[in-house]
Design a protein around this motif. Structure first.
Motif, PDB file in Angstrom:
ATOM      1  N   PHE A 198       8.595   9.434   0.574  1.00  0.00           N
ATOM      2  CA  PHE A 198       8.148   8.818   1.817  1.00  0.00           C
ATOM      3  C   PHE A 198       7.047   9.646   2.480  1.00  0.00           C
ATOM      4  O   PHE A 198       6.077   9.108   3.012  1.00  0.00           O
ATOM      5  N   ARG A 199       7.165  10.959   2.408  1.00  0.00           N
ATOM      6  CA  ARG A 199       6.180  11.836   3.035  1.00  0.00           C
ATOM      7  C   ARG A 199       4.852  11.874   2.277  1.00  0.00           C
ATOM      8  O   ARG A 199       3.886  12.445   2.763  1.00  0.00           O
ATOM      9  N   MET A 200       4.806  11.246   1.130  1.00  0.00           N
ATOM     10  CA  MET A 200       3.552  11.147   0.385  1.00  0.00           C
ATOM     11  C   MET A 200       2.641  10.042   0.931  1.00  0.00           C
ATOM     12  O   MET A 200       1.471   9.973   0.564  1.00  0.00           O
ATOM     13  N   LYS A 241      -0.753   8.873   6.699  1.00  0.00           N
ATOM     14  CA  LYS A 241      -0.418   8.449   8.056  1.00  0.00           C
ATOM     15  C   LYS A 241      -1.162   7.191   8.476  1.00  0.00           C
ATOM     16  O   LYS A 241      -0.645   6.385   9.254  1.00  0.00           O
ATOM     17  N   ILE A 242      -2.363   6.994   7.965  1.00  0.00           N
ATOM     18  CA  ILE A 242      -3.114   5.796   8.337  1.00  0.00           C
ATOM     19  C   ILE A 242      -2.390   4.543   7.867  1.00  0.00           C
ATOM     20  O   ILE A 242      -2.390   3.505   8.557  1.00  0.00           O
ATOM     21  N   ILE A 243      -1.750   4.623   6.708  1.00  0.00           N
ATOM     22  CA  ILE A 243      -0.969   3.481   6.220  1.00  0.00           C
ATOM     23  C   ILE A 243       0.283   3.298   7.063  1.00  0.00           C
ATOM     24  O   ILE A 243       0.648   2.170   7.423  1.00  0.00           O
ATOM     25  N   LEU A 244       0.941   4.394   7.417  1.00  0.00           N
ATOM     26  CA  LEU A 244       2.124   4.307   8.276  1.00  0.00           C
ATOM     27  C   LEU A 244       1.777   3.669   9.615  1.00  0.00           C
ATOM     28  O   LEU A 244       2.515   2.819  10.127  1.00  0.00           O
ATOM     29  N   ILE A 245       0.654   4.068  10.183  1.00  0.00           N
ATOM     30  CA  ILE A 245       0.232   3.514  11.477  1.00  0.00           C
ATOM     31  C   ILE A 245      -0.042   2.015  11.351  1.00  0.00           C
ATOM     32  O   ILE A 245       0.377   1.217  12.199  1.00  0.00           O
ATOM     33  N   ASN A 246      -0.711   1.630  10.286  1.00  0.00           N
ATOM     34  CA  ASN A 246      -0.988   0.211  10.085  1.00  0.00           C
ATOM     35  C   ASN A 246       0.288  -0.599   9.884  1.00  0.00           C
ATOM     36  O   ASN A 246       0.394  -1.746  10.349  1.00  0.00           O
ATOM     37  N   ASP A 247       1.267   0.002   9.212  1.00  0.00           N
ATOM     38  CA  ASP A 247       2.504  -0.725   8.925  1.00  0.00           C
ATOM     39  C   ASP A 247       3.429  -0.812  10.133  1.00  0.00           C
ATOM     40  O   ASP A 247       4.389  -1.606  10.124  1.00  0.00           O
ATOM     41  N   LEU A 248       3.177  -0.023  11.165  1.00  0.00           N
ATOM     42  CA  LEU A 248       3.994  -0.115  12.382  1.00  0.00           C
ATOM     43  C   LEU A 248       3.983  -1.527  12.950  1.00  0.00           C
ATOM     44  O   LEU A 248       5.010  -2.033  13.424  1.00  0.00           O
ATOM     45  N   ASP A 290       8.518   9.228  13.582  1.00  0.00           N
ATOM     46  CA  ASP A 290       8.653  10.690  13.499  1.00  0.00           C
ATOM     47  C   ASP A 290       7.590  11.296  12.589  1.00  0.00           C
ATOM     48  O   ASP A 290       7.039  12.359  12.890  1.00  0.00           O
ATOM     49  N   ARG A 291       7.304  10.615  11.497  1.00  0.00           N
ATOM     50  CA  ARG A 291       6.291  11.113  10.566  1.00  0.00           C
ATOM     51  C   ARG A 291       4.917  11.129  11.227  1.00  0.00           C
ATOM     52  O   ARG A 291       4.153  12.086  11.073  1.00  0.00           O
ATOM     53  N   ILE A 292       4.600  10.095  11.982  1.00  0.00           N
ATOM     54  CA  ILE A 292       3.323  10.034  12.683  1.00  0.00           C
ATOM     55  C   ILE A 292       3.237  11.150  13.723  1.00  0.00           C
ATOM     56  O   ILE A 292       2.172  11.734  13.954  1.00  0.00           O
ATOM     57  N   LYS A 293       4.389  11.479  14.344  1.00  0.00           N
ATOM     58  CA  LYS A 293       4.439  12.540  15.352  1.00  0.00           C
ATOM     59  C   LYS A 293       4.568  13.925  14.721  1.00  0.00           C
ATOM     60  O   LYS A 293       4.719  14.926  15.429  1.00  0.00           O
ATOM     61  N   LYS A 294       4.539  13.979  13.385  1.00  0.00           N
ATOM     62  CA  LYS A 294       4.609  15.227  12.623  1.00  0.00           C
ATOM     63  C   LYS A 294       5.971  15.893  12.686  1.00  0.00           C
ATOM     64  O   LYS A 294       6.103  17.099  12.473  1.00  0.00           O
ATOM     65  N   THR A 295       7.009  15.093  12.966  1.00  0.00           N
ATOM     66  CA  THR A 295       8.375  15.611  12.911  1.00  0.00           C
ATOM     67  C   THR A 295       8.884  15.503  11.476  1.00  0.00           C
ATOM     68  O   THR A 295       8.755  14.456  10.842  1.00  0.00           O
ATOM     69  N   GLN A 300       0.827  -1.213   0.000  1.00  0.00           N
ATOM     70  CA  GLN A 300       0.000   0.000   0.000  1.00  0.00           C
ATOM     71  C   GLN A 300       0.856   1.256   0.000  1.00  0.00           C
ATOM     72  O   GLN A 300       0.533   2.237  -0.679  1.00  0.00           O
ATOM     73  N   ALA A 301       1.943   1.234   0.763  1.00  0.00           N
ATOM     74  CA  ALA A 301       2.817   2.405   0.828  1.00  0.00           C
ATOM     75  C   ALA A 301       3.440   2.687  -0.529  1.00  0.00           C
ATOM     76  O   ALA A 301       3.452   3.831  -1.006  1.00  0.00           O
ATOM     77  N   LYS A 302       3.960   1.646  -1.177  1.00  0.00           N
ATOM     78  CA  LYS A 302       4.588   1.835  -2.489  1.00  0.00           C
ATOM     79  C   LYS A 302       3.556   2.289  -3.518  1.00  0.00           C
ATOM     80  O   LYS A 302       3.853   3.142  -4.373  1.00  0.00           O
ATOM     81  N   ALA A 303       2.343   1.754  -3.432  1.00  0.00           N
ATOM     82  CA  ALA A 303       1.292   2.153  -4.362  1.00  0.00           C
ATOM     83  C   ALA A 303       0.976   3.636  -4.227  1.00  0.00           C
ATOM     84  O   ALA A 303       0.790   4.338  -5.231  1.00  0.00           O
ATOM     85  N   GLN A 304       0.920   4.126  -2.999  1.00  0.00           N
ATOM     86  CA  GLN A 304       0.629   5.557  -2.803  1.00  0.00           C
ATOM     87  C   GLN A 304       1.707   6.438  -3.406  1.00  0.00           C
ATOM     88  O   GLN A 304       1.410   7.451  -4.041  1.00  0.00           O
ATOM     89  N   VAL A 305       2.952   6.056  -3.225  1.00  0.00           N
ATOM     90  CA  VAL A 305       4.050   6.834  -3.801  1.00  0.00           C
ATOM     91  C   VAL A 305       3.949   6.828  -5.321  1.00  0.00           C
ATOM     92  O   VAL A 305       4.081   7.872  -5.972  1.00  0.00           O
ATOM     93  N   LEU A 306       3.694   5.672  -5.893  1.00  0.00           N
ATOM     94  CA  LEU A 306       3.586   5.578  -7.346  1.00  0.00           C
ATOM     95  C   LEU A 306       2.434   6.416  -7.880  1.00  0.00           C
ATOM     96  O   LEU A 306       2.556   7.077  -8.919  1.00  0.00           O
TER      97      LEU A 306
END
Length: 211
Positions: free
Chosen positions: A189-191, A194-201, A153-158, A81-87
């Motif tokens: 990466f910043r694209m 956050k919901i995907i980042l949280i799930n991938d944690l 860091d991205r989830i924490k908005k850093t 999902q992360a790679k798909a969003q970037v693409l």
């Protein structure tokens, strides 16, 4: 371009496909070469925020993870999902590009497997490690703990600035590291939502055996 216009482009280029407006799907025979084709169904409901869901409906590909289809939904496993969003935010700018650059290579790889017993191009693993592999490609580093830190860091908005030290640990600024490539990787990466980042944690925690 509106979805209807994108669908029209697809149908003009792949005349064996048809669009069903009631189900918002593209169905038919997709030729990947002049002599090789697959029967497909492509569900468009979640496009363009996510990749369309693709099914091989001719029972040519076994519905197993080993053959890069999901055994529960029987849909094709195209990427993470992360790679798909970037693409979708960089290279895959239309439905036509999605079919040409993602779907057709997927089926070409399957045809190669049928003849050779292996895939021509590398595929992500179908477990937590596959999620990790996707982030390795996006960020072009193999240090999974550094990737995990970036996700947190991205989830924490850093946010890293271009003159900050690069996330890879080189000691060089993000702007200059790896001849500027890591700066581009970080923007990609910043694209990722956050919901995907949280799930991938959870996948990173499992992969790194973090309790």
């Amino acid at each position: 371009m509106e979805l209807k216009d994108q669908v029209d482009v697809v149908l003009n280029n792949y005349p064996e496909l048809l669009y069903d407006s009631l189900t918002n799907t593209i169905v038919g025979e997709l030729y990947i070469t002049r002599k090789d084709s697959y029967d497909v169904k492509i569900e468009l409901d979640r496009y363009p925020t996510q990749f369309p869901i693709v099914y091989e409906i001719g029972e040519r590909i076994p519905k197993t993870l080993k053959r890069h289809t999901y055994s529960d939904t029987e849909s094709c496993c195209l990427t993470t999902q992360a790679k798909a969003q970037v693409l979708l935010k960089t290279k895959i700018t239309s439905l036509y590009h999605f079919i040409k650059e993602i779907v057709i290579p997927y089926f070409q790889n399957n045809s190669y497997f049928e003849l050779n017993g292996k895939y021509r191009t590398a595929e992500y693993a179908h477990n937590s490690f596959g999620i990790v592999e996707g982030y390795r490609d996006i960020l072009e580093i193999n240090n999974d703990r550094l990737i995990l830190r970036l996700i947190l860091d991205r989830i924490k908005k850093t946010k890293l600035r271009i003159h900050d030290l690069c996330y890879c640990g080189s000691g060089i600024s993000l702007k200059k590291c790896n001849s500027g490539k890591h700066c581009i990787c970080y923007k990609n990466f910043r694209m990722i939502d956050k919901i995907i980042l949280i799930n991938d944690l959870n996948h990173f925690a499992k992969h790194l055996d973090i309790k």
